[in-house]
Design a protein around this motif. Sequence first.
Motif, PDB file in Angstrom:
ATOM      1  N   PRO A   1       0.904  -1.022   0.045  1.00 36.25           N
ATOM      2  CA  PRO A   1      -0.185  -0.143  -0.036  1.00 36.25           C
ATOM      3  C   PRO A   1       0.990   1.222   0.066  1.00 36.25           C
ATOM      4  O   PRO A   1       1.844   1.308   0.741  1.00 36.25           O
ATOM      5  CB  PRO A   1      -0.896  -0.111   1.214  1.00 36.25           C
ATOM      6  N   SER A   2       0.393   2.279  -0.579  1.00 31.39           N
ATOM      7  CA  SER A   2       1.212   3.496  -0.761  1.00 31.39           C
ATOM      8  C   SER A   2       0.497   4.412   0.052  1.00 31.39           C
ATOM      9  O   SER A   2      -0.590   4.741  -0.007  1.00 31.39           O
ATOM     10  CB  SER A   2       1.118   3.935  -2.263  1.00 31.39           C
ATOM     11  N   ARG A   3       1.282   4.989   1.076  1.00 27.95           N
ATOM     12  CA  ARG A   3       0.774   6.137   1.784  1.00 27.95           C
ATOM     13  C   ARG A   3       0.460   7.507   1.307  1.00 27.95           C
ATOM     14  O   ARG A   3      -0.429   8.258   1.480  1.00 27.95           O
ATOM     15  CB  ARG A   3       1.697   6.237   3.103  1.00 27.95           C
TER      16      ARG A   3
ATOM     17  N   PRO B   1       1.197  -8.719  13.118  1.00 29.38           N
ATOM     18  CA  PRO B   1       0.232  -7.550  13.065  1.00 29.38           C
ATOM     19  C   PRO B   1       0.899  -6.373  13.156  1.00 29.38           C
ATOM     20  O   PRO B   1       2.137  -6.169  13.464  1.00 29.38           O
ATOM     21  CB  PRO B   1      -0.463  -7.802  14.336  1.00 29.38           C
ATOM     22  N   VAL B   2       0.337  -5.108  12.542  1.00 30.86           N
ATOM     23  CA  VAL B   2       0.925  -4.024  12.718  1.00 30.86           C
ATOM     24  C   VAL B   2      -0.064  -2.893  13.536  1.00 30.86           C
ATOM     25  O   VAL B   2      -1.150  -3.244  13.880  1.00 30.86           O
ATOM     26  CB  VAL B   2       1.252  -3.239  11.250  1.00 30.86           C
TER      27      VAL B   2
ATOM     28  N   GLN C   1      -0.729   2.671  11.825  1.00 30.06           N
ATOM     29  CA  GLN C   1       0.073   2.569  10.722  1.00 30.06           C
ATOM     30  C   GLN C   1      -0.914   2.226   9.430  1.00 30.06           C
ATOM     31  O   GLN C   1      -0.652   2.716   8.387  1.00 30.06           O
ATOM     32  CB  GLN C   1       1.066   1.288  10.877  1.00 30.06           C
ATOM     33  N   LEU C   2      -2.000   1.428   9.934  1.00 29.74           N
ATOM     34  CA  LEU C   2      -3.095   0.854   8.702  1.00 29.74           C
ATOM     35  C   LEU C   2      -3.912   2.292   8.469  1.00 29.74           C
ATOM     36  O   LEU C   2      -4.296   2.569   7.372  1.00 29.74           O
ATOM     37  CB  LEU C   2      -3.870  -0.104   9.636  1.00 29.74           C
ATOM     38  N   LYS C   3      -4.147   3.148   9.311  1.00 31.44           N
ATOM     39  CA  LYS C   3      -5.021   4.559   9.264  1.00 31.44           C
ATOM     40  C   LYS C   3      -4.124   5.101   8.251  1.00 31.44           C
ATOM     41  O   LYS C   3      -4.740   5.844   7.230  1.00 31.44           O
ATOM     42  CB  LYS C   3      -5.106   4.959  10.434  1.00 31.44           C
ATOM     43  N   GLU C   4      -2.833   5.408   8.476  1.00 31.86           N
ATOM     44  CA  GLU C   4      -2.004   6.245   7.823  1.00 31.86           C
ATOM     45  C   GLU C   4      -2.079   5.710   6.256  1.00 31.86           C
ATOM     46  O   GLU C   4      -1.795   6.453   5.188  1.00 31.86           O
ATOM     47  CB  GLU C   4      -0.716   6.232   8.066  1.00 31.86           C
ATOM     48  N   LEU C   5      -2.222   4.222   6.146  1.00 30.38           N
ATOM     49  CA  LEU C   5      -2.308   3.876   5.029  1.00 30.38           C
ATOM     50  C   LEU C   5      -3.411   3.742   4.010  1.00 30.38           C
ATOM     51  O   LEU C   5      -3.780   3.190   2.870  1.00 30.38           O
ATOM     52  CB  LEU C   5      -1.619   2.354   4.669  1.00 30.38           C
ATOM     53  N   SER C   6      -4.600   4.209   4.608  1.00 28.19           N
ATOM     54  CA  SER C   6      -5.850   4.261   4.280  1.00 28.19           C
ATOM     55  C   SER C   6      -6.445   3.017   4.206  1.00 28.19           C
ATOM     56  O   SER C   6      -7.334   2.537   3.301  1.00 28.19           O
ATOM     57  CB  SER C   6      -6.056   4.961   3.017  1.00 28.19           C
ATOM     58  N   LEU C   7      -6.015   1.937   5.205  1.00 24.68           N
ATOM     59  CA  LEU C   7      -6.543   0.586   5.157  1.00 24.68           C
ATOM     60  C   LEU C   7      -7.323   0.417   6.522  1.00 24.68           C
ATOM     61  O   LEU C   7      -6.984   0.921   7.676  1.00 24.68           O
ATOM     62  CB  LEU C   7      -5.337  -0.282   4.885  1.00 24.68           C
ATOM     63  N   ALA C   8      -7.949  -0.647   6.411  1.00 23.76           N
ATOM     64  CA  ALA C   8      -8.794  -1.194   7.579  1.00 23.76           C
ATOM     65  C   ALA C   8      -8.643  -2.946   7.339  1.00 23.76           C
ATOM     66  O   ALA C   8      -8.715  -3.369   6.205  1.00 23.76           O
ATOM     67  CB  ALA C   8     -10.064  -0.776   7.699  1.00 23.76           C
ATOM     68  N   LEU C   9      -8.577  -3.458   8.483  1.00 24.77           N
ATOM     69  CA  LEU C   9      -8.691  -4.989   8.663  1.00 24.77           C
ATOM     70  C   LEU C   9     -10.213  -5.379   8.210  1.00 24.77           C
ATOM     71  O   LEU C   9     -11.082  -4.715   8.435  1.00 24.77           O
ATOM     72  CB  LEU C   9      -8.339  -5.602   9.926  1.00 24.77           C
TER      73      LEU C   9
ATOM     74  N   GLY D   1      -4.610 -10.727   8.358  1.00 22.12           N
ATOM     75  CA  GLY D   1      -4.290  -9.515   9.210  1.00 22.12           C
ATOM     76  C   GLY D   1      -3.046  -9.304   9.711  1.00 22.12           C
ATOM     77  O   GLY D   1      -2.778  -8.236  10.437  1.00 22.12           O
ATOM     78  N   GLN D   2      -2.047 -10.093   9.045  1.00 20.92           N
ATOM     79  CA  GLN D   2      -0.726  -9.633   9.299  1.00 20.92           C
ATOM     80  C   GLN D   2       0.103  -9.191   8.290  1.00 20.92           C
ATOM     81  O   GLN D   2      -0.350  -9.296   7.114  1.00 20.92           O
ATOM     82  CB  GLN D   2       0.170 -11.308   9.639  1.00 20.92           C
ATOM     83  N   PHE D   3       1.162  -8.607   8.599  1.00 19.30           N
ATOM     84  CA  PHE D   3       1.809  -7.976   7.400  1.00 19.30           C
ATOM     85  C   PHE D   3       3.525  -8.085   7.495  1.00 19.30           C
ATOM     86  O   PHE D   3       4.071  -8.579   8.761  1.00 19.30           O
ATOM     87  CB  PHE D   3       1.874  -6.389   7.647  1.00 19.30           C
TER      88      PHE D   3
ATOM     89  N   ASP E   1       9.734   4.607   3.575  1.00 21.64           N
ATOM     90  CA  ASP E   1       8.452   5.101   3.446  1.00 21.64           C
ATOM     91  C   ASP E   1       8.413   6.626   3.975  1.00 21.64           C
ATOM     92  O   ASP E   1       7.593   6.888   4.979  1.00 21.64           O
ATOM     93  CB  ASP E   1       7.042   4.416   3.897  1.00 21.64           C
TER      94      ASP E   1
ATOM     95  N   SER F   1      -7.650  -9.705   3.224  1.00 19.04           N
ATOM     96  CA  SER F   1      -8.399  -9.503   4.313  1.00 19.04           C
ATOM     97  C   SER F   1      -8.095  -7.853   4.714  1.00 19.04           C
ATOM     98  O   SER F   1      -8.099  -7.482   5.892  1.00 19.04           O
ATOM     99  CB  SER F   1      -7.851 -10.311   5.412  1.00 19.04           C
ATOM    100  N   LEU F   2      -8.420  -7.100   3.685  1.00 24.11           N
ATOM    101  CA  LEU F   2      -8.171  -5.515   3.856  1.00 24.11           C
ATOM    102  C   LEU F   2      -9.509  -5.039   3.182  1.00 24.11           C
ATOM    103  O   LEU F   2      -9.908  -5.540   2.326  1.00 24.11           O
ATOM    104  CB  LEU F   2      -6.871  -5.271   3.072  1.00 24.11           C
ATOM    105  N   ALA F   3      -9.737  -3.658   3.684  1.00 20.65           N
ATOM    106  CA  ALA F   3     -10.626  -2.922   3.024  1.00 20.65           C
ATOM    107  C   ALA F   3      -9.858  -1.222   3.100  1.00 20.65           C
ATOM    108  O   ALA F   3      -9.147  -1.098   3.888  1.00 20.65           O
ATOM    109  CB  ALA F   3     -12.021  -2.631   3.920  1.00 20.65           C
ATOM    110  N   LEU F   4     -10.369  -0.600   2.129  1.00 19.91           N
ATOM    111  CA  LEU F   4     -10.143   0.790   1.844  1.00 19.91           C
ATOM    112  C   LEU F   4     -10.723   1.531   3.010  1.00 19.91           C
ATOM    113  O   LEU F   4     -11.768   1.198   3.243  1.00 19.91           O
ATOM    114  CB  LEU F   4     -10.382   1.308   0.586  1.00 19.91           C
ATOM    115  N   ASN F   5      -9.752   2.546   3.453  1.00 23.40           N
ATOM    116  CA  ASN F   5     -10.429   3.303   4.561  1.00 23.40           C
ATOM    117  C   ASN F   5      -9.820   4.720   4.267  1.00 23.40           C
ATOM    118  O   ASN F   5      -9.022   5.115   5.078  1.00 23.40           O
ATOM    119  CB  ASN F   5      -9.815   2.775   5.838  1.00 23.40           C
ATOM    120  N   ILE F   6     -10.331   5.384   3.081  1.00 23.38           N
ATOM    121  CA  ILE F   6      -9.820   6.588   2.971  1.00 23.38           C
ATOM    122  C   ILE F   6     -10.452   7.765   3.801  1.00 23.38           C
ATOM    123  O   ILE F   6     -11.848   7.806   3.672  1.00 23.38           O
ATOM    124  CB  ILE F   6     -10.178   6.631   1.344  1.00 23.38           C
TER     125      ILE F   6
END
Lengths: 584, 584
Positions: A182-184, A567-568, A572-580, B188-190, B221, B577-582
């Motif tokens: 994912p690109s931040r 897990p991260v 960090q996920l939020k910064e990447l605009s992602l959610a599990l 859910g892991q990275f 990054d 197991s991801l979703a966008l969260n922009i």
Amino acid sequence: MYRTHNNGALRSSDIGTEVTLSGWVQKSRDKGFMIWVDLRDRYGITQLIFDEERTPEAMMEQARTLGREFVVQVTGKVIDRSSKNPNLPTGDIEILVSELTVLNTAKTPPFTIEDETDGGEDLRMKYRYLDIRRNPVKNSLIFRHKVTMEVRKYLSNADFIEVETPYLIKSTPEGARDFVVPSRMNAGQFYALPQSPQTFKQLLMVGGMDKYFQIVKCFRDEDLRADRQPEFTQIDCEMAFVTQEDILNRFEGLTRHLLKEVNGVEIGDFPRMTYDDAMRKYGNDKPDIRFGMEFGELNEVVQHKDFGVFNNAELVVGIAVPGGSSYTRKEIDKLIDWVKRPQVGALGMVYCRVNQDGTFKSSVDKFYDQEDLAKWAEATNAKPGDLICVLSGVPNKVRAQLSALRMELAERLGLRDPKVFAPLWIIDFPLLELDEETGHYHAMHHPFTSPKPGQIELLSTDPGAVKANAYDLVLNGNEIGGGSIRIHDKETQALMFDYLGFTPEEAQAQFGFLMDAFQYGAPPHGGLAFGLDRLVAILGGQETIRDFIAFPKNNSGRDVMIDAPAPVDPEQLKELSLALNIQE
Amino acid sequence: MYRTHNNGALRSSDIGTEVTLSGWVQKSRDKGFMIWVDLRDRYGITQLIFDEERTPEAMMEQARTLGREFVVQVTGKVIDRSSKNPNLPTGDIEILVSELTVLNTAKTPPFTIEDETDGGEDLRMKYRYLDIRRNPVKNSLIFRHKVTMEVRKYLSNADFIEVETPYLIKSTPEGARDFVVPSRMNAGQFYALPQSPQTFKQLLMVGGMDKYFQIVKCFRDEDLRADRQPEFTQIDCEMAFVTQEDILNRFEGLTRHLLKEVNGVEIGDFPRMTYDDAMRKYGNDKPDIRFGMEFGELNEVVQHKDFGVFNNAELVVGIAVPGGSSYTRKEIDKLIDWVKRPQVGALGMVYCRVNQDGTFKSSVDKFYDQEDLAKWAEATNAKPGDLICVLSGVPNKVRAQLSALRMELAERLGLRDPKVFAPLWIIDFPLLELDEETGHYHAMHHPFTSPKPGQIELLSTDPGAVKANAYDLVLNGNEIGGGSIRIHDKETQALMFDYLGFTPEEAQAQFGFLMDAFQYGAPPHGGLAFGLDRLVAILGGQETIRDFIAFPKNNSGRDVMIDAPAPVDPEQLKELSLALNIQE
């Protein structure tokens, strides 16, 4: 300074010298009045000696505290060794220690640091840094280094330029699954890790780089099988203004160079075999030709008798097993069970002993007389004392089954000698491969492979018959490299994408940059990639690649040593605009 | 076969030979009765000739259709060239063409394929494959290859083993931001892409590999600045059983080898300077010592007069600008404006002309007499004809400001000659760096750096004073490499993590594998990493790294040629197991 010499360096010519050594305690022997310690490093083992006549009592006591894998530094005099060890390069000398410093202590390692260890696979992976201390792993990594140095030397001398291509590229739906990143800075967008630098190396040819190579990591997110890693290394090569002949000669040269420099083996011209011949003779597009046991097709000689199984089969094919006529009935029954295992999938096996007196005894004597069976022997090239094994059925399947049997028997007969090297080019691969599930054809090599001149018209009438200027280099039954002459004009590339089911929009979105590039003066070009992990393993005489990779992952794609993936942080996920989004 | 020779090969000794060449049309000149075409490839340019006396009319016509960047193959005879071109290695001959085949046509390129192109940065990036055809880019990539070959040769000869470490590793909160890679098989892991193989190279030392190197991609990054790439390449090295002295000598040897082999420059021993001295003398931990202009500290000679600005300043410091006394008042005012720019941040600048007759004229003559100013000249080593520039304020800031001024003036004075190489070791770096925002100290190099012996106790009393066995190699004002002696025992490493604010649980979760490894016999070790992109650029005499990277990304981290990053299929995200969260 921690050392004046390494532990593989000292010889009897050094006797009398004062030296400083550092290393690990391999083992120690305490005879009370004398203590010997084997000091180890990457370069070898040197024996240290402490004795009560010449060593102060305090140091004797200190020497007694040294445990396995302690890290020590010693200073002392090189002396003549009373009982020489001819198995050790340093076996003529020992060090009478005058100074001893423990640089680090060590807990008892979870497995023995010996060539043959008591550690299981899991334990060795978790403590890989200890496993690497063992000669088999250490030497495999050093061997790998030697191979890559020779590859670079050879290719660089042949005017190839190593160019680094990017690791953060674009995901494509074609082929295996990509790992994505994912690109931040570009929310909702992703890079992909390359499955190979294919399009970049072609662009380097468009860019006039002429001869390119790179030893490069590639990534595939596939379900892992034994001996397959999510990240693997390729020797990736591409050349402009070349025919297939130029490429085969160049990489035959490279392989010959490696065999000579790292194995000391000289090999002449590599044989070449068409894909069709390989399938017919060995049931396999990567035949091991260190031994014979070529397939003999028997349709003509077995059919039109009363044996329905053969009469109804599309293909009846056999091999002669050297010395197999002496197998007991029980052994043959076991072999039949073996071919019926689900992994092989044959329904049964017909066999025929070729007796030493030249007579035949088959499992289907009811249907075939001696004269018939002589024809079987002729077709399979069976000699007195051999056993002919015959399978029948649908060609694709029966060839794969007989190939499996051939390899299994060769293994049992000790015909797969890892010190013997039998390279082979397989050429004239089909351009397309039928996906039996979907009924669609897809690119056998990849969508950039050029059909043979004049064959592109067949795409619409007989797609399975279209051959490509595509080739594999096979070594001892393993595909170690493969490549092709590429398409280098936009029209053909567009036609190919169209044929493979891309809409023009999809083709443009995914590979527009490549087709654009072809419009600005693309030269004819082609190339090849070697699988480095496999190549070094085979050159190293090993079956599995794992010892040739410093930090391999297990079959679930995990690095059990560092415990990754993991897990991260939610931040960090939020910064990447992602959610599990984990589905139960 | 597409060619018998490349386009840089033919000489007058080849006259009379029939040859086949392939390449790109660089340009053509049509004089009606005669057509000349320059044929180009990676190796050079060869002139083709068509003339109406010797060339069939149809081929004359065909030759007239050849546009710029067409790909052609010709066969013809090497003939003596009537008007020689001494600037071209092939300038004594030309090819009288007898066969001409157009291998591919070309649209008019979006910019000229010449050493000086009319293409802007954006266009060149989008059509990077065309940019690579230009000599400056092509030669930079070939130069990079040459440097890496020499690095490998030198290190391999010095017993270093290149070991590939994994790219799919574990994310750590320490340091810069990681790129992460979602794992499909471990929902859910990275994984994370390595910012450097730091822990792996240390584990290789624990594993007894003794001397390791790797030329390896690393990833960060971070928000991009000009000339910083999200993926970059390191020459990563580590050695066991070494002191700082061993490491400096070894990599001084490598750098000297490169300067000799790729630049033909012989350099003696590299000077060494402590971090504190570098900051005091140059206001910078990577000083450019191709020229002087060392800082002169003036507190003692300027304070206790009536000039409040200086009296109230913690540090008053100046440099002598060679020949600067001739600057007009207007030029000096511009210089003052320059130091007041927000990027530099000085509040003002005091100056003093050292006249040719040895007298002084300063901007603060009201406060300082000739005798005072003579002391300024002495402290800054100013000669008649120089201009002394003086800044004052808080030491850290004023040093950075004066360093910026020093570099700017050197640039203007032409003192930064890219053909002159002035390497320098900076040693004795502080272990910790104060984060002025948070008031916390963090590791200046990284948390694995060892404090100097006996200084660890200072951590609790005077953390800023703790020095490390950490060093940078500086070349022409650029940090090209840096490293340190590492911690190699669990207790010190745990103490360091504790000091840096890790809880024991966090330290164990992130770096437990390393601390565990330290308990099984870790040798003393240390190492260094070079930034390859920067190193090759400097050796190549360039300021920017971009031409030394085949496919660079722009300042938004985008590859504008392939248009990456890009959205991926929702199905693919679901599998991960991801979703966008922009967030808007």
